[in-house]
Design an enzyme around this catalytic site. Sequence first.
Site, PDB file in Angstrom:
ATOM      1  N   ASP A  77       0.883  -1.157   0.000  1.00 63.49           N
ATOM      2  CA  ASP A  77       0.000   0.000   0.000  1.00 63.49           C
ATOM      3  C   ASP A  77       0.928   1.217   0.000  1.00 63.49           C
ATOM      4  O   ASP A  77       2.141   1.101   0.270  1.00 63.49           O
ATOM      5  CB  ASP A  77      -0.941   0.009   1.209  1.00 63.49           C
ATOM      6  CG  ASP A  77      -2.120   0.962   0.972  1.00 63.49           C
ATOM      7  OD1 ASP A  77      -2.039   1.806   0.061  1.00 63.49           O
ATOM      8  OD2 ASP A  77      -3.123   0.860   1.694  1.00 63.49           O
TER       9      ASP A  77
HETATM   10  C1  BGC Z   1      -4.921   3.461   0.140  1.00 61.69           C
HETATM   11  C2  BGC Z   1      -5.017   2.552  -1.070  1.00 61.69           C
HETATM   12  C3  BGC Z   1      -4.820   3.360  -2.323  1.00 61.69           C
HETATM   13  C4  BGC Z   1      -3.458   4.057  -2.241  1.00 61.69           C
HETATM   14  C5  BGC Z   1      -3.149   4.912  -3.442  1.00 61.69           C
HETATM   15  C6  BGC Z   1      -3.652   4.294   0.132  1.00 61.69           C
HETATM   16  O1  BGC Z   1      -3.686   5.257   1.139  1.00 61.69           O
HETATM   17  O2  BGC Z   1      -4.976   2.690   1.318  1.00 61.69           O
HETATM   18  O3  BGC Z   1      -6.254   1.905  -1.101  1.00 61.69           O
HETATM   19  O4  BGC Z   1      -4.894   2.530  -3.439  1.00 61.69           O
HETATM   20  O5  BGC Z   1      -3.448   4.922  -1.104  1.00 61.69           O
HETATM   21  O6  BGC Z   1      -3.968   6.036  -3.473  1.00 61.69           O
END
Ligand code: BGC
Length: 805
Positions: free
Chosen positions: A241
């Site tokens: 993530d």
């Molecule tokens: C989120 C993800 C997301 C990523 C990119 C993170 O903070 O948990 O779900 O895909 O950011 O935006």
Amino acid sequence: MTVSTDHTPGVSEQAARIVAALPRADKLRLVSGADFWNTEAAEGHGVSPFMLTDGPHGLRKQNGAGDHAGLHDSVPATCFPTASALGSTWDVPLLEEVGAALGRESRTEEVGVLLGPGLNIKRHPAGGRNFEYLSEDPLLSGRMAAALVRGIQSEGVGACLKHFAANNQESDRMRIDTIVDERTLREIYLTGFEIAVREAEPWTVMCAYNLINGEHAGESRRLLTEVLRDEWGFDGLVMTDWIATHDRPAGIRAGLDLEMPSSTGAWDARTVAALRAGDLTEAELDVACGRVVTLALKVAAERASRVPADRVAMHDDHHALARRVAAAAATLLSNDGTLPLAPRGRIALIGAFAESPRHQGGGSSLVNATRMDTALATMRARLGTDGEVVYAPGYDAATGEATDEQIAKALEAAEGADAVVLMVGLPTSFESEGYDRTHLDLPASHERLIQAITAQHDRVAVALSHGAPVHMPWADAPQAIVTGHLGGQAAGGALVDVLFGDAEPGGRLAESYPVHVRDVPSDRNFAHAPTQVQYREGLYVGYRFHDTFGVPALFPFGHGLSYTTYEIGEAKVTGRGTSRTVTVPVTNTGDRAGSTVVQVYVHDPVSSVLRPEQELKGFAKVHLRPGESADAVVALDARSFAVYDVDSAAWKVEAGEFEVRIGLSSTRIVATKSVRLTSGDVVAPSPAPASAVATDAEFAAMLGRPIPAPRRLFPFHYDSTIGDLKTTWMGRRFAGALGGVMAKAMPTDQDMPDEVRETMTSFIVNMPLRALAMMSEGRLSFASLDRLIRILNATGLSARRAARK
Ligand code: BGC
């Protein structure tokens, strides 16, 4: 639907050849992003970069500055209903269509991987990101996610299952340690991922921010390699993530291939040191790099073989699809016959959401919609000259607050109307990535409006917009309640379709709506402690709790009414052993077309381990014209009867009698069939709590070890957050200075909506210290970060000692 998960033949072999020819520096570069959304290239070797971006219910492609808080703008894209609505459709082919539309928009915008679907279990109704997840039930989550993945990938774009795993709250999400016993982990929190991986072969998986039983999800070899790949057969790429990396070499060793976003080489020195010390092997690095290259080749091959869609026509089609899906998700919770409304006469439409729709949640999933239907305009157009819409906002859409005057005007509008449609729900700032709700209440003004209007009028339909359950102490007052969940950009149009019966409210709840949040066992251990959350309710999540303990939900799992009536015929269970087919004849006995969802639950009357009262093991949505009959057919297999046996690390089926329950919700069982199974499986005893929340001793027994002590907030470490720094004087000063720098990086735009500011603030406060090095673009090395943490700890310690004297 054609499933194009694979995999241009020979791609992995080609990737292995490329990796073998790459110098180590290039390999290190490739296993991290190039920037916020793109991967690195090795152009001389035929490896092109590609873009990965959010997701999940629409494309969020940023051409300018990148962020994962919904801060900066993105290209216009269709904002489909959010996952909480998609899950409520229980409609596999429809979600394949949505997935294909998402894939089409992604490939047209040259995006290689769409970051979705999200399928974490809704453990607690206040989870801030519940609107981005599909269900409280693993089977429904897994099947719905698989459908979306098949759809996305049918367009030659990779899907990404997220967030793997046990990421069920937003509070302290970057460093919370989920303490969960193995059986619960397998049966509740991993099963959905397993179904989606096995059924749909996603190209990628994103690991979660949190730790699980003391180990970062992104460093768990057991999860990322042994379970995901060796057991379930996943052969795609695992990414972090955004800024989830805690120890890059440990991640690579565990099976984590790609770090996102770029950390501009911050981890390289550590990774090289680990290679030198033999803590990481070159072969392990090659495997990670090989998977990045494989994916890059796959994306490039798909792109070369397809042409982008015409944007205008595509957006028109997708808007129509979004409207159809929003109606298919709309769930009729109660109705005395007031709905559908006759499309004539005087209709009072009350509630500012009629003009400013509440249609999606905050954070990284924020989509810049191509257009926006409003209930007000659609209703006016629908009635035309046959009727009149009298509109009053009743409250402020952004804050949810109301003045006495607004309420009085709403009452005036309702006066003498043939029917009242009252649109209420949760304002945007109530639900976002980055924080959880602290209660399930509607804004006080919305409740006031409901009370005032229902006291005065006897044909009131309440239409809700919200991403997760709310308290409804007023539920008996209106004549009908329909929830549109968060219905996306066509929610307003779809609501009008449903209100007038132009479309059937096709939704069935994918999560239980408790009477009060206190009823829910996870409420005892949810977002209470900063570094640890204990899943003491074990398997008792959602209806598994309500049905086992006889604590009624206000609206149960699987519930949703129809405008027509159905007759359920004599159900049959055929087949042998664990391979059974449930066939249920359904007839539409009313005079409207409609759909219903036949749900199959399995109850195990005698078991050597504790089991929830019943569990969903299959479902079928049937669409029927008036008078039409069809069979709902649901296949059961060994897993439908199995428990996870921790001792042997295997799914086992005990011999004996099982009840196959056919229902229209988890509490509306319409037929029961008995199935006798023979089996030699022996299931070892599994400790379980005597009530819905385990005591200390019971929880330790479930875990098979003492309950671990939560990590302390001081001394500081890589996972300490910027918010934690406030516990020491020096930390406060440092955080203050840092806050100043970060504030400068934020847009000065006065118009930044409150909810975006709130999400952004929570992102900063919750940012782990390690992210400072990763996001510093080379200005702060990990060695310097270590020194900084040492200083902060030394000064904090001496201050504490001095204070004690
Ligand atoms: C989120 C993800 C997301 C990523 C990119 C993170 O903070 O948990 O779900 O895909 O950011 O935006």
